[in-house]
Design an enzyme around this catalytic site. Structure first.
Site, mmCIF file in Angstrom:
data_model
loop_
_atom_site.group_PDB
_atom_site.id
_atom_site.type_symbol
_atom_site.label_atom_id
_atom_site.label_comp_id
_atom_site.label_asym_id
_atom_site.label_seq_id
_atom_site.Cartn_x
_atom_site.Cartn_y
_atom_site.Cartn_z
ATOM 1 N N ASP A 72 3.151 -8.787 5.215
ATOM 2 C CA ASP A 72 3.152 -7.328 5.263
ATOM 3 C C ASP A 72 4.456 -6.870 4.612
ATOM 4 O O ASP A 72 5.545 -7.131 5.146
ATOM 5 C CB ASP A 72 3.069 -6.861 6.721
ATOM 6 C CG ASP A 72 3.018 -5.344 6.859
ATOM 7 O OD1 ASP A 72 3.441 -4.628 5.930
ATOM 8 O OD2 ASP A 72 2.565 -4.867 7.919
ATOM 9 N N VAL A 73 4.346 -6.209 3.471
ATOM 10 C CA VAL A 73 5.565 -5.886 2.710
ATOM 11 C C VAL A 73 6.340 -4.710 3.282
ATOM 12 O O VAL A 73 7.355 -4.311 2.707
ATOM 13 C CB VAL A 73 5.252 -5.652 1.223
ATOM 14 C CG1 VAL A 73 4.707 -6.910 0.586
ATOM 15 C CG2 VAL A 73 4.295 -4.491 1.040
ATOM 16 N N TYR A 164 2.346 10.829 0.317
ATOM 17 C CA TYR A 164 2.206 9.898 -0.802
ATOM 18 C C TYR A 164 2.989 10.394 -2.012
ATOM 19 O O TYR A 164 3.753 9.639 -2.634
ATOM 20 C CB TYR A 164 0.719 9.766 -1.139
ATOM 21 C CG TYR A 164 0.399 8.946 -2.362
ATOM 22 C CD1 TYR A 164 0.383 7.562 -2.304
ATOM 23 C CD2 TYR A 164 0.068 9.565 -3.561
ATOM 24 C CE1 TYR A 164 0.059 6.803 -3.424
ATOM 25 C CE2 TYR A 164 -0.252 8.828 -4.685
ATOM 26 C CZ TYR A 164 -0.256 7.445 -4.618
ATOM 27 O OH TYR A 164 -0.577 6.708 -5.726
ATOM 28 N N THR A 198 -10.438 2.486 -8.880
ATOM 29 C CA THR A 198 -10.158 1.284 -8.090
ATOM 30 C C THR A 198 -10.897 1.358 -6.752
ATOM 31 O O THR A 198 -11.318 2.441 -6.323
ATOM 32 C CB THR A 198 -8.653 1.144 -7.798
ATOM 33 O OG1 THR A 198 -8.262 2.159 -6.855
ATOM 34 C CG2 THR A 198 -7.817 1.271 -9.072
#
Length: 264
Positions: A72-73, A164, A198
């Site tokens: 998990d970054v 975001y 995507t």
């Protein structure tokens, strides 16, 4: 071919997760497989083990070299472990590709503080943790960082996701700051991805809408009349990771069909 021969690329968020219409792939998968096709040894990091292994399998099937690391970054210890695994496996790191991101729809009055902080953690903290852990290794090899940002970081794109957008704007400035601080030692650039087709689009932005309707609406928002593909972003990332971009650092490269240039 061979633009990354002999190099090791660490792709954070490189797993392949299903979703969306047939043939649609994620940016991380496209970048990992493109880097591998050009000779890089690729370490695919994803918190979903199956997703990471699907990308590694695709690289192996094409004759490339890759391995998966589950992490998990947004967790410092996980990032440090992924970097250590990469160095142990391949002796160092030449390219770091940050591809982790998440968008949550909702206006500023709709977001809770926890949701806002989650957007910052996924989209910005992940890049900070990656840079902190990898820069000492990149300096040794005069390597580079390529981060996927967004056109939403510089303009309204038709979607209300302020957390975001704000986090990606911070990613841009972090990119520029590191580029100047490490100039001559490590190149640091970002790709500002626009309306890209995507799986994430259909998982996070579509809701209960028909995928065909989602695609049609997004196509109509693009100046070109069509969304880009994950490989449009991957080809730009490949350029920035290669020697062809040896004198390019601090760049924020839009890959958005001209969306950034449109006034309305």
């Amino acid at each position: 071919m061979g633009r990354l021969d002999g190099r090791t690329a660490l792709v954070l968020g490189g797993g392949h997760s299903p979703g969306g219409p047939a043939g649609v792939t994620g940016i991380g998968f496209a970048c990992a497989t493109t880097f591998a096709a050009h000779g890089a040894r690729v370490v695919v990091v994803d918190r979903d083990a199956d997703a990471a292994e699907r990308t590694v399998d695709a690289v192996h099937e094409a004759g490339g070299r890759a391995r998966a690391v589950v992490a998990d970054v947004t967790v410092a210890e996980d990032v440090d472990r992924a970097v250590a695994c990469t160095v142990e496996a391949f002796g160092g790191i030449d390219v770091v590709h940050n591809n982790v991101g998440s968008a949550r729809l909702g206006g500023i009055e709709d977001l809770t503080l926890d949701q806002w902080r989650a957007a910052v953690s996924v989209n910005l903290d992940s890049v900070f943790l990656s840079a902190r852990a990898t820069l000492p290794h990149l300096v040794r090899r005069r390597g580079c960082i390529v981060t996927v940002s967004s056109t939403a970081s510089i303009r309204w794109t038709g979607y209300p996701y302020p957390g975001y957008a704000a986090a990606k704007a911070a990613v841009n400035q972090l990119t520029r700051s590191l580029a100047v601080e490490y100039a001559g030692r490590v190149r640091v650039n970002a790709v500002l991805a626009g309306l890209i087709d995507t799986p994430l689009v259909y998982r996070q932005l579509a809701g209960a809408d028909d995928p065909a309707d989602v695609r049609a609406r997004r196509d109509a928002l693009s100046p070109t009349g069509a969304m880009g593909t994950a490989y449009d972003v991957a080809h730009a990332a490949l350029f920035l990771a290669s020697d062809e971009a040896a004198y390019v650092t601090g760049a924020l490269l839009p890959v958005d069909g001209g969306l950034h240039a449109r006034a309305v």
